[in-house]
Design a protein around this motif. Sequence first.
Motif, short mmCIF file in Angstrom:
data_model
loop_
_atom_site.label_atom_id
_atom_site.label_comp_id
_atom_site.label_asym_id
_atom_site.label_seq_id
_atom_site.Cartn_x
_atom_site.Cartn_y
_atom_site.Cartn_z
N SER A 145 0.84 -1.21 0.00
CA SER A 145 0.00 0.00 0.00
C SER A 145 0.87 1.25 0.00
CB SER A 145 -0.91 -0.02 1.24
OG SER A 145 -0.12 -0.05 2.42
N ASN A 146 0.20 2.40 0.02
CA ASN A 146 0.92 3.67 0.02
C ASN A 146 0.23 4.64 0.99
OD1 ASN A 146 2.61 5.77 -0.55
ND2 ASN A 146 1.55 6.37 -2.43
N HIS A 147 0.41 4.36 2.28
CA HIS A 147 -0.21 5.20 3.31
C HIS A 147 0.83 5.97 4.12
CE1 HIS A 147 -4.20 3.46 2.71
NE2 HIS A 147 -3.63 2.24 2.71
N TYR A 148 1.98 5.39 4.29
CA TYR A 148 2.97 5.95 5.21
C TYR A 148 3.42 7.36 4.80
CZ TYR A 148 7.25 6.47 7.93
OH TYR A 148 8.23 6.93 8.76
N SER A 149 3.54 7.58 3.50
CA SER A 149 4.08 8.87 3.02
C SER A 149 3.06 10.00 3.09
CB SER A 149 4.58 8.72 1.59
OG SER A 149 3.53 8.31 0.74
N LYS A 150 1.80 9.69 3.39
CA LYS A 150 0.79 10.75 3.47
C LYS A 150 1.03 11.63 4.70
CE LYS A 150 -2.68 8.12 0.95
NZ LYS A 150 -3.99 7.42 1.00
N LEU A 169 1.87 0.77 13.03
CA LEU A 169 0.99 1.57 13.87
C LEU A 169 0.79 2.97 13.32
CD1 LEU A 169 1.77 0.93 17.66
CD2 LEU A 169 -0.48 1.02 16.61
N ILE A 170 1.88 3.56 12.82
CA ILE A 170 1.79 4.95 12.35
C ILE A 170 1.53 5.04 10.84
CG2 ILE A 170 3.26 5.76 14.22
CD1 ILE A 170 5.58 5.91 12.38
N GLN A 171 1.45 3.87 10.20
CA GLN A 171 1.31 3.83 8.74
C GLN A 171 0.06 4.57 8.25
OE1 GLN A 171 2.39 -0.03 7.07
NE2 GLN A 171 0.54 0.03 5.83
N ARG A 172 -1.09 4.31 8.85
CA ARG A 172 -2.35 4.94 8.43
C ARG A 172 -2.78 6.07 9.37
NH1 ARG A 172 -2.76 -0.38 7.15
NH2 ARG A 172 -3.48 -0.91 5.03
N ALA A 173 -2.06 6.27 10.45
CA ALA A 173 -2.47 7.27 11.45
C ALA A 173 -2.30 8.68 10.91
CB ALA A 173 -1.66 7.09 12.72
N LYS A 174 -3.10 9.60 11.44
CA LYS A 174 -2.99 11.00 11.07
C LYS A 174 -2.26 11.81 12.15
CE LYS A 174 -7.25 10.85 8.34
NZ LYS A 174 -8.65 11.33 8.22
N LYS A 175 -2.46 11.42 13.42
CA LYS A 175 -1.75 12.06 14.52
C LYS A 175 -0.99 11.00 15.30
CE LYS A 175 -4.87 15.96 15.40
NZ LYS A 175 -5.73 16.63 16.41
#
Length: 920
Positions: free
Chosen positions: A261-266, A569-575
């Motif tokens: 996937s590509n969530h971490y760089s967001k 844990l922080i891959q999809r997190a916003k804060k």
Amino acid sequence: MATFISDVLQDLKKSKTDLSNLIIVLPSKRAGVFFRHELSKITEQPVFSPEIFSIEAFVEELSQLQSINNVELLFEFYLVYKELTPSNKQDNFETFSKWAQILIQDFNEIDRYLISEESIFDYLSAIQEINHWSLNENPTRLVSNYLDFWKRLKVYYKQFTNHLINKGFGYQGLIYREALENVQNYIENTSSKMHVFLGFNALNTAEETIIQELLQNNLAKIYWDIDEGFFNAKNHDASLFVTKYYDNWKYFKKNPFNWVSNHYSKAKQIDVIGVPKNVGQSKYIATILNNLKANNHTLDKTALVLGDESLLIPVLNSIPKHITALNITMGLPLKTIPLATLFQHLFLIHKNPSSSFYYKDVLNILSHAFITPLLQIDDENHLNKITKTIKTNNLIYISIADLIKISPTHKLLFETLFANWDNNVSKALEQCQSLILKIKNALTLNKKENILSLEYLFHFNSLFNELTQLNSEYAFLNSVSSLYSVYTELLNSETLDFKGEPLEGLQVMGMLESRVLDFETVIISSVNEGTLPSGKTQNSFIPFDVKIENQLPTYKEKDAVYAYHFYRLIQRAKKVFILYNTEVDALSGGEKSRFITQLELEDIHEINHKTVVPKVPKTENPLIEIPKTDSVLKSIETYAAKGFSPSALTSYVRNPIDFYFQKVLKIKEQDDIEETIAANTLGTIIHNTLEEFYEPFVGKNITVENIDSMKSNVDRTVTKYFKEVYKEGDISKGKNLIIFEIAKRYINNFLDLEATDLKNGNTIEIIAVELENRLELDIPELHFPVFLKGTVDRVDKRNGVVRIIDYKSGKVDKNKLEIINWEDITSDYDKYSKSFQVLSYALMMDVFNRFNEPIEVGVISFKNLNEGFLKFAKKDKPGAYAKKIESLNEELLNDFYNELKNLIIEICNPDIPFLEKEIK
């Protein structure tokens, strides 16, 4: 927020998979709850839930073996060990358990990673021979036993695994190995169901093989949760395992790899916060939660992940009151419950059988929160009575008979707590269960207030029931020490589970419970080296190089597991809030984790750094000031009529507030039990001994023969007064024996000094010993009578000179008896309190009316006896060439009297409050 689980379900729905006909396999049971919740969101109509397993439950189903806990495994292993080991080489169970637990872990690793037991155990045995003793032609018995142990490991392993399989039991590794043996049979009988594996990362060899077999037979799908930022990076620990599977599994040569996937760089808000100490982190977590609430942030999608699970209690105590919806996925370890300390104290005193117990151990047990209520009778708690008796009689060691004598009503309780267990396991268990029953009966009298305590008690009762069952079934526990070892093992593994709504509110969890789960806001604590990751630990008989050779996991793989969980844990997190302990201590070292440094070096996200320092209010401790009210003045008048003592007056000089507490309010310091003889006790014994020696010679000249007679009685007399003053304290060993010998040495040295003085032709007449005096002082400024009182240790006449002597067991320097300015004697306690004391004695004895001879006052210090009689002297100036007056005269005594009078007037002056001094 699109979570990994919801993405998987959407993909399955899109491919028109019959969800009811699936077998879902997840890394943990916890993930199954969230899977069902997400499933309910995507279904428009009622459906049958798919079968949902944790990986451990799925493998156990395959193996047809039942998992048993570590303690039962130990007992089963000991059965095998006793069968295979000659009786003269057998360890007892307690010794066996210390190394067997490590060996079972190694067996577990060997089975999980499908290592050939033949090769690895032969290899280990050969290493021991090569490394140590193979060149020794005649090895000692110890060496032979050691090498024989390594040779038998293979036999232990084979027999132990066969023994467990025959009983239908297994440890985790054995269950995995048996599951693999059964996988083909399982495939043949489960052709209609599709298995979906999701969210896995670090698979052991057995898991890899099982999953690949199902994939190759089109009975499975697997969904990985890895970000391209890690997957495409070289040597990133977060993708260490997944990239290996991508490269090595044949299945992925022809089938897609789901998913990268590509969530971490967001964009993310990442705050890295350094906080001193673990409690500081707990308190700052509360601040973060309050800030989230203030910003209208709901906590349903917030996770608090404890890198160090020991923070659970301080964190729970810090959770803001407005957070009412809370779910805790980890259990509270039973060993952290207050009741655990009670049984720890009990085992401590009973491991070494004795008829009496150290008083601190007794008080630790009787003052425990679960025991103290049992000592309550009406409005009186007998703990106070017991404590007072122990202190009054200076009881260092206490027997049951002593306790029963103090409080006969609690005879049964004392016998339950302190009756000798006789190193008998059955008796120990019976006594512990009897104690639990007594506590339960007391708690149920007020059941509503004691619900939590009763819950604690229930779990401990279950634990002791389990111990009783194990002891009756296996009968290997032959001492209280071995029972304590097993009790500790069980205690460490048992938890008290919390009740809560698993899908609502703030989620508090450990790192492993976070697998597969996604949250918008993540708070991670204790991100320090040695915690995340846990660092290099080796709890194995298998050396590091042998693990590498056999592709067994080492600390490198363990670090990679933590790296994956941290980044996922922080891959999809916003804060994201990352907390670490800044304080240097023996265990954590105060170093932030390499994961934080790695986040910084990646330079993908803007990271906000800050160090939090607790707000320490500036506390000013104003000096106490007590005004002299009418009642205070009345107390002072009463005390003055009884008589000021020199020590009371010097206590005022040292710190007026001490005089107020001790003499006006009559508050005494609490007497503590003297385990080691205190300085004042030593002084009392010396005074009493010398009083007994010299009292028969009052009014007489003493001779060398008299001194010799005294010396022959030193041992007997000192012993008598030690027993009288020190009561039941033990002087037969340790520091007390040394102090006892010092007391005898002091007195012998003093008598030797006296004998030498007499042999040199000097005469000594004893005028008085321990002479009590009381003198009314003429102070016209005061409207009430004032007396001065005190006891003079010794008055004698040496060669026609009267000496007023004060004994001091401590060291006294000569310069502390020499005064230049009279006003200093009532202002400088440290330097002139000794001078004040001896001059007071001379004054209250009215020396010029009693004696016509020259008079000297001073001190004999037992710590520097070589100085002899240290005389008081008045100097005309500082320095070595000052003139000294050592004999008292009326002028000197009048000068002192004026200072004394001014001091007493100050004490009695209603306009001068008692003002505390700063004592340095």
